[in-house]
Design an enzyme around this catalytic site. Structure first.
Site, PDB file in Angstrom:
ATOM      1  N   GLY A 139       2.869  -1.050   4.295  1.00  0.00           N
ATOM      2  CA  GLY A 139       2.894   0.367   3.937  1.00  0.00           C
ATOM      3  C   GLY A 139       4.329   0.816   3.706  1.00  0.00           C
ATOM      4  N   GLY A 140       4.941   1.358   4.757  1.00  0.00           N
ATOM      5  CA  GLY A 140       6.284   1.940   4.654  1.00  0.00           C
ATOM      6  C   GLY A 140       7.299   1.050   3.944  1.00  0.00           C
ATOM      7  N   GLY A 166       2.517   2.299  10.788  1.00  0.00           N
ATOM      8  CA  GLY A 166       3.459   3.405  10.578  1.00  0.00           C
ATOM      9  C   GLY A 166       4.185   3.836  11.841  1.00  0.00           C
ATOM     10  N   HIS A 201      -9.458   1.080   5.200  1.00  0.00           N
ATOM     11  CA  HIS A 201      -8.142   1.273   5.827  1.00  0.00           C
ATOM     12  C   HIS A 201      -8.278   2.202   7.032  1.00  0.00           C
ATOM     13  CE1 HIS A 201      -4.042   2.596   6.493  1.00  0.00           C
ATOM     14  NE2 HIS A 201      -3.695   1.440   5.947  1.00  0.00           N
ATOM     15  N   SER A 218       3.512  -1.983  10.437  1.00  0.00           N
ATOM     16  CA  SER A 218       4.969  -2.021  10.624  1.00  0.00           C
ATOM     17  C   SER A 218       5.577  -3.380  10.318  1.00  0.00           C
ATOM     18  CB  SER A 218       5.337  -1.554  12.038  1.00  0.00           C
ATOM     19  OG  SER A 218       4.919  -0.220  12.233  1.00  0.00           O
ATOM     20  N   GLU A 275      -6.650   4.638   8.031  1.00  0.00           N
ATOM     21  CA  GLU A 275      -6.529   6.077   7.762  1.00  0.00           C
ATOM     22  C   GLU A 275      -7.818   6.631   7.166  1.00  0.00           C
ATOM     23  OE1 GLU A 275      -2.864   5.549   5.616  1.00  0.00           O
ATOM     24  OE2 GLU A 275      -1.955   4.977   7.519  1.00  0.00           O
ATOM     25  N   ASN A 292       0.872  -1.176   0.000  1.00  0.00           N
ATOM     26  CA  ASN A 292       0.000   0.000   0.000  1.00  0.00           C
ATOM     27  C   ASN A 292       0.908   1.224   0.000  1.00  0.00           C
ATOM     28  OD1 ASN A 292      -1.779   2.058   0.551  1.00  0.00           O
ATOM     29  ND2 ASN A 292      -2.313   1.357   2.618  1.00  0.00           N
ATOM     30  N   TRP A 293       1.015   1.868  -1.170  1.00  0.00           N
ATOM     31  CA  TRP A 293       1.965   2.977  -1.290  1.00  0.00           C
ATOM     32  C   TRP A 293       1.439   4.270  -0.657  1.00  0.00           C
ATOM     33  CZ3 TRP A 293       4.098   2.493  -7.048  1.00  0.00           C
ATOM     34  CH2 TRP A 293       4.782   1.273  -7.166  1.00  0.00           C
ATOM     35  N   LYS A 294       0.200   4.273  -0.253  1.00  0.00           N
ATOM     36  CA  LYS A 294      -0.407   5.459   0.377  1.00  0.00           C
ATOM     37  C   LYS A 294      -0.150   6.712  -0.488  1.00  0.00           C
ATOM     38  CE  LYS A 294      -0.182   3.167   4.802  1.00  0.00           C
ATOM     39  NZ  LYS A 294      -0.050   3.272   6.252  1.00  0.00           N
ATOM     40  N   GLU A 349      -5.184  -4.967  10.837  1.00  0.00           N
ATOM     41  CA  GLU A 349      -4.166  -3.943  11.039  1.00  0.00           C
ATOM     42  C   GLU A 349      -4.451  -3.186  12.333  1.00  0.00           C
ATOM     43  OE1 GLU A 349      -2.293  -2.753   7.018  1.00  0.00           O
ATOM     44  OE2 GLU A 349      -4.134  -1.621   7.202  1.00  0.00           O
TER      45      GLU A 349
HETATM   46  P1  PGA Z   1       2.834   0.321   7.670  1.00  0.00           P
HETATM   47  O1  PGA Z   1       1.370   0.486   7.051  1.00  0.00           O
HETATM   48  O2  PGA Z   1       3.400  -0.942   7.099  1.00  0.00           O
HETATM   49  O3  PGA Z   1       3.575   1.539   7.223  1.00  0.00           O
HETATM   50  O4  PGA Z   1       2.667   0.241   9.154  1.00  0.00           O
HETATM   51  C1  PGA Z   1       0.535  -0.608   6.866  1.00  0.00           C
HETATM   52  C2  PGA Z   1      -0.781  -0.161   6.310  1.00  0.00           C
HETATM   53  O5  PGA Z   1      -1.278   0.887   6.732  1.00  0.00           O
HETATM   54  O6  PGA Z   1      -1.381  -0.834   5.443  1.00  0.00           O
END
Ligand code: PGA
Length: 249
Positions: A233-234, A172, A94, A212, A96, A9-11, A166
């Site tokens: 994500g990251g 993050g 998600h 993470s 966010e 997930n490149w956000k 999650e």
């Molecule tokens: P993260 O994000 O790996 O940066 O914690 C995961 C996500 O939100 O899908």
């Protein structure tokens, strides 16, 4: 036997040229990989990235979509537009979207049903806040989000659904759930799916972990019997970090 599914997930990261470059490198890096792979760039990069990964073993995902097919929804992107660009799967609910943009379970459920109706695969994200975990409510929160998110979804449609657990406090932040804590929730979700649908549906559904996840902790997480993959994500933003997760044994 469930197939491991690793999704990036490149956000809200990467300009078009950066996204194209990363996608090109991933096509090469993952070509012999044995898992299911997906990358979800921003809406503006879907077309360009889709052209790069077309024909590879990486599928194109979107990070969100509108509750509606078309019409007066300024700033939104519809399922038809995503399909038109070759998108195969969409991340919905998600944390966010839930916590920064106020999406609730009703809205997420509407999106889930719309995506499935149009033949897209869905990754439905669920997860508790830190205060909910500390209050001993992690399971009930995840259960509610699962039940509400899948309300009205048939067992046939469920075949196109992956659930991503999650924990919000792990996203993050560099804090990961321990493999045992994550496994406990995954097992619980599988039980809920069994209650809602059938033992067969529960056995088949993929449940990813997210929060993470990185090259250092992926192996221990993926070794748990109910953790079927990761939503990253990251660590999905560079080949150096993403490839080792995609190739964990
Ligand atoms: P993260 O994000 O790996 O940066 O914690 C995961 C996500 O939100 O899908």
């Amino acid at each position: 036997m469930r197939k491991t599914y690793i999704a990036g997930n490149w956000k809200m990261n990467k300009t078009k040229s950066e996204a194209v470059e990363l996608a090109k490198s991933l096509v090469v890096a993952l070509k012999d990989g044995k898992y299911k792979y997906m990358i979800a760039p921003s809406f503006t990069n879907l077309d360009a990235v889709g052209q790069i990964i077309n024909g590879s073993n990486i599928i194109l995902g979107a990070q969100n979509m509108s509750t509606d097919e078309s019409g007066a929804h300024t700033g939104e992107v519809s399922v038809l537009m995503l399909k038109d660009l070759g998108v195969k799967t969409v991340i919905l609910g998600h944390s966010e979207r839930r916590h920064i943009y106020g999406e609730d379970d009703l809205m997420i459920n509407k999106k889930v049903k719309l995506a499935l109706k149009h033949g897209l695969e869905v990754i439905l994200c669920i997860g508790e806040l830190i205060e909910e975990r500390e209050a001993g409510k992690a399971e009930i929160v995840c259960e509610q989000q699962t039940r509400d998110g899948l309300s009205g979804v048939s067992e046939e449609e469920l075949k196109n659904v992956t659930i991503a657990y999650e924990p919000v406090w792990a996203i993050g932040t560099g804090k990961t759930a321990t493999p045992e804590d994550a496994q406990a929730i995954h097992e619980y979700i599988r039980k809920i799916i069994s209650n809602m649908y059938s033992a067969d549906a529960a056995e088949k559904i993929l449940i990813q972990y997210g929060g993470s996840m990185n090259a250092g902790n992926a192996e221990a997480l993926l070794a748990q019997k109910d953790i079927d993959g990761g939503l990253i994500g990251g660590a999905s933003l560079s080949v150096e970090k993403f490839e080792p997760i995609c190739k964990v044994k």
